[in-house]
Scaffold this active site. Structure first.
Site, PDB file in Angstrom:
ATOM      1  N   ASP A   1       2.291   4.066   2.163  1.00  0.00           N
ATOM      2  CA  ASP A   1       1.158   5.089   2.236  1.00  0.00           C
ATOM      3  C   ASP A   1       1.986   6.176   1.191  1.00  0.00           C
ATOM      4  O   ASP A   1       1.731   5.663  -0.070  1.00  0.00           O
ATOM      5  CB  ASP A   1       0.286   5.498   3.119  1.00  0.00           C
ATOM      6  CG  ASP A   1      -1.323   6.032   3.229  1.00  0.00           C
ATOM      7  OD1 ASP A   1      -1.419   5.367   1.668  1.00  0.00           O
ATOM      8  OD2 ASP A   1      -2.225   6.131   3.656  1.00  0.00           O
ATOM      9  N   ASP A   2       2.292   7.191   1.813  1.00  0.00           N
ATOM     10  CA  ASP A   2       2.607   8.212   0.612  1.00  0.00           C
ATOM     11  C   ASP A   2       4.104   8.548   1.574  1.00  0.00           C
ATOM     12  O   ASP A   2       4.095   9.487   2.341  1.00  0.00           O
ATOM     13  CB  ASP A   2       2.278   9.491   0.915  1.00  0.00           C
ATOM     14  CG  ASP A   2       0.249   9.076   0.027  1.00  0.00           C
ATOM     15  OD1 ASP A   2       0.388   8.188  -0.889  1.00  0.00           O
ATOM     16  OD2 ASP A   2      -0.677   8.756   1.006  1.00  0.00           O
TER      17      ASP A   2
ATOM     18  N   HIS B   1      -9.909   1.750  -0.310  1.00  0.00           N
ATOM     19  CA  HIS B   1      -9.540   2.070   1.069  1.00  0.00           C
ATOM     20  C   HIS B   1     -11.014   2.375   1.877  1.00  0.00           C
ATOM     21  O   HIS B   1     -11.666   2.813   1.587  1.00  0.00           O
ATOM     22  CB  HIS B   1      -9.361   3.867   0.409  1.00  0.00           C
ATOM     23  CG  HIS B   1      -7.604   4.014   0.581  1.00  0.00           C
ATOM     24  ND1 HIS B   1      -7.140   2.925  -1.109  1.00  0.00           N
ATOM     25  CD2 HIS B   1      -6.512   4.675   0.257  1.00  0.00           C
ATOM     26  CE1 HIS B   1      -5.658   3.445  -1.540  1.00  0.00           C
ATOM     27  NE2 HIS B   1      -5.404   4.328   0.172  1.00  0.00           N
TER      28      HIS B   1
ATOM     29  N   HIS C   1       1.331   4.447  -2.327  1.00  0.00           N
ATOM     30  CA  HIS C   1       0.505   5.854  -4.098  1.00  0.00           C
ATOM     31  C   HIS C   1       2.383   6.391  -3.992  1.00  0.00           C
ATOM     32  O   HIS C   1       2.989   7.046  -3.723  1.00  0.00           O
ATOM     33  CB  HIS C   1       0.118   6.335  -3.386  1.00  0.00           C
ATOM     34  CG  HIS C   1      -1.184   6.459  -2.497  1.00  0.00           C
ATOM     35  ND1 HIS C   1      -2.518   6.028  -3.733  1.00  0.00           N
ATOM     36  CD2 HIS C   1      -0.939   5.581  -1.802  1.00  0.00           C
ATOM     37  CE1 HIS C   1      -3.667   5.704  -2.625  1.00  0.00           C
ATOM     38  NE2 HIS C   1      -2.456   5.484  -1.248  1.00  0.00           N
TER      39      HIS C   1
ATOM     40  N   HIS D   1       0.717  -1.438  -0.184  1.00  0.00           N
ATOM     41  CA  HIS D   1      -0.195   0.175   0.221  1.00  0.00           C
ATOM     42  C   HIS D   1       0.846   0.978   0.085  1.00  0.00           C
ATOM     43  O   HIS D   1       1.598   1.569   1.208  1.00  0.00           O
ATOM     44  CB  HIS D   1      -0.863  -0.067   1.424  1.00  0.00           C
ATOM     45  CG  HIS D   1      -1.931   1.152   1.260  1.00  0.00           C
ATOM     46  ND1 HIS D   1      -3.513   0.765   1.143  1.00  0.00           N
ATOM     47  CD2 HIS D   1      -2.072   2.334   0.727  1.00  0.00           C
ATOM     48  CE1 HIS D   1      -3.986   1.832   1.055  1.00  0.00           C
ATOM     49  NE2 HIS D   1      -3.129   3.283   0.765  1.00  0.00           N
TER      50      HIS D   1
ATOM     51  N   GLU E   1     -10.834   4.708   7.078  1.00  0.00           N
ATOM     52  CA  GLU E   1      -9.627   5.315   7.172  1.00  0.00           C
ATOM     53  C   GLU E   1     -10.326   6.929   7.250  1.00  0.00           C
ATOM     54  O   GLU E   1     -10.458   7.307   8.872  1.00  0.00           O
ATOM     55  CB  GLU E   1      -8.808   5.448   5.331  1.00  0.00           C
ATOM     56  CG  GLU E   1      -7.419   6.678   6.121  1.00  0.00           C
ATOM     57  CD  GLU E   1      -6.568   6.886   4.997  1.00  0.00           C
ATOM     58  OE1 GLU E   1      -7.563   6.415   3.893  1.00  0.00           O
ATOM     59  OE2 GLU E   1      -5.828   7.477   4.913  1.00  0.00           O
TER      60      GLU E   1
END
Ligand code: ZN
Length: 333
Positions: A275-276, A194, A18, A16, A197
């Site tokens: 994630d990021d 997603h 991006h 996961h 969250e």
């Protein structure tokens, strides 16, 4: 060897993450300068300061602003190579990376050449195997998602193995996307949403029941519903946890409040992800280190989490077994 070094050297997997949230800041800065700079962001340090968030909507706003500097296909080749190099440097051996093609229609970028541009950058880094997961972006609605899916089907040969929905979960519940997810399955894609969250347990139920997803992204707020927790554990639904992201976006008040330990102890199938990372300043080693610090995860438990990530990956069973065996035979394991 100290724990930090062990974590950095450990062979790892990301499920996961991006692409557009992983652009190393110097590479993003090059793009900001390429497009004439941004008056509110005059220096690299100012760029770093922008990646601090009041809440989830502010994060999405910052995400959209940042994506405004990805305007040409060649930009995607540059960032894809930079991201792959960054992951390989951290001993990531396999990754499934989200990318959000609908975000770039505003610059006239079409999905097929955009995907090919990303793949060109990724193939320059043979040290890591990367598959792509197309984010249909819930904010654009189910009809646009269906159109995006049709286009994604044309680029399967570029290593696009799955689709998902990210974006403003609180404003866009999963149910209207059910026909799109059914069509994605018919077309041979794996699916993730997603959920849990920015929205609560109902969103996770919707992802399970209406979308019939293969994996859930986050699922942090499953803690609000005991029946849901039991269901996730019973079915061993793969959960893509992103603890530091959840702290940065105030989904949980602090790391100690994150449910990762509870989920593992309940026997859930949990992978740990960033994630990021360029937007939260985290690495996968940071994530594992936080689990060891706050929840007394042992090295054996961290190894089990890495193997759980392989188990949750969308690879053929034989390939997963080979990957796990190569990790376990690695001197850094
Ligand atoms: Zn995400």
């Amino acid at each position: 060897m100290n724990t930090r070094t062990w974590l950095e050297n450990l062979p790892k997997v990301e499920l996961h993450i991006h692409l557009e949230g992983s652009i190393p800041l110097d590479a993003l800065w090059t793009l900001v300068e390429k497009y004439g700079g941004d008056p509110a962001t005059p220096t690299l340090e100012a760029l770093r300061q922008r990646f601090v968030y009041r809440d989830f909507p502010h994060f999405i706003q910052t995400w959209v602003w940042k994506n405004g500097f990805l305007r040409q296909y060649e930009d995607f080749t540059v960032i894809a190579e930079a991201v792959a190099r960054d992951l390989a440097r951290q001993n990531m051996r396999y990754a499934e990376i989200f990318y959000s093609p609908p975000d770039f229609a505003r610059h006239g970028l079409e999905l097929q050449p955009l995907t090919e541009a990303i793949r060109r950058g990724l193939t320059r880094v043979p040290e890591i195997e990367i598959n792509l997961v197309a984010d249909l972006v819930r904010d654009f609605g189910p009809e646009q998602a269906a159109r995006t899916l049709a286009m994604v089907s044309e680029v399967k040969d570029q290593g696009v193995i799955g689709v998902g929905i990210g974006g403003s979960e609180q404003n866009h519940p999963p149910e209207p996307f059910a026909p799109v997810f059914a069509e994605a399955r018919r077309r041979g894609f794996r699916t993730s949403a997603h959920a849990g969250e920015a929205a609560g347990a109902a969103s996770i139920w919707g992802a399970l029941r209406a979308l019939e997803v293969d994996r859930i992204g986050h699922a942090t707020r499953a803690v609000e519903d005991a029946a849901l927790l039991a269901e996730l554990a019973r079915r061993r639904v793969p959960l893509e946890l992103c603890p530091i992201s959840n702290v940065c976006l105030s989904i949980v008040p602090d790391m100690a409040a994150h449910p990762a330990r509870r989920y593992v102890d309940m026997g859930m199938l949990v992978s740990i992800n960033t994630d990021d990372p360029a937007m939260f300043g985290n690495s996968l080693a940071d994530e594992y280190e936080a689990l060891m610090t706050h929840f007394a995860f042992t090295q054996d438990e961290i190894r089990a989490l890495v193997l759980a990530a392989i188990e949750s990956a969308w690879l053929p069973e034989e390939r997963k077994r080979a990957l796990a065996a190569s990790f376990q035979a690695d001197s850094a394991w």
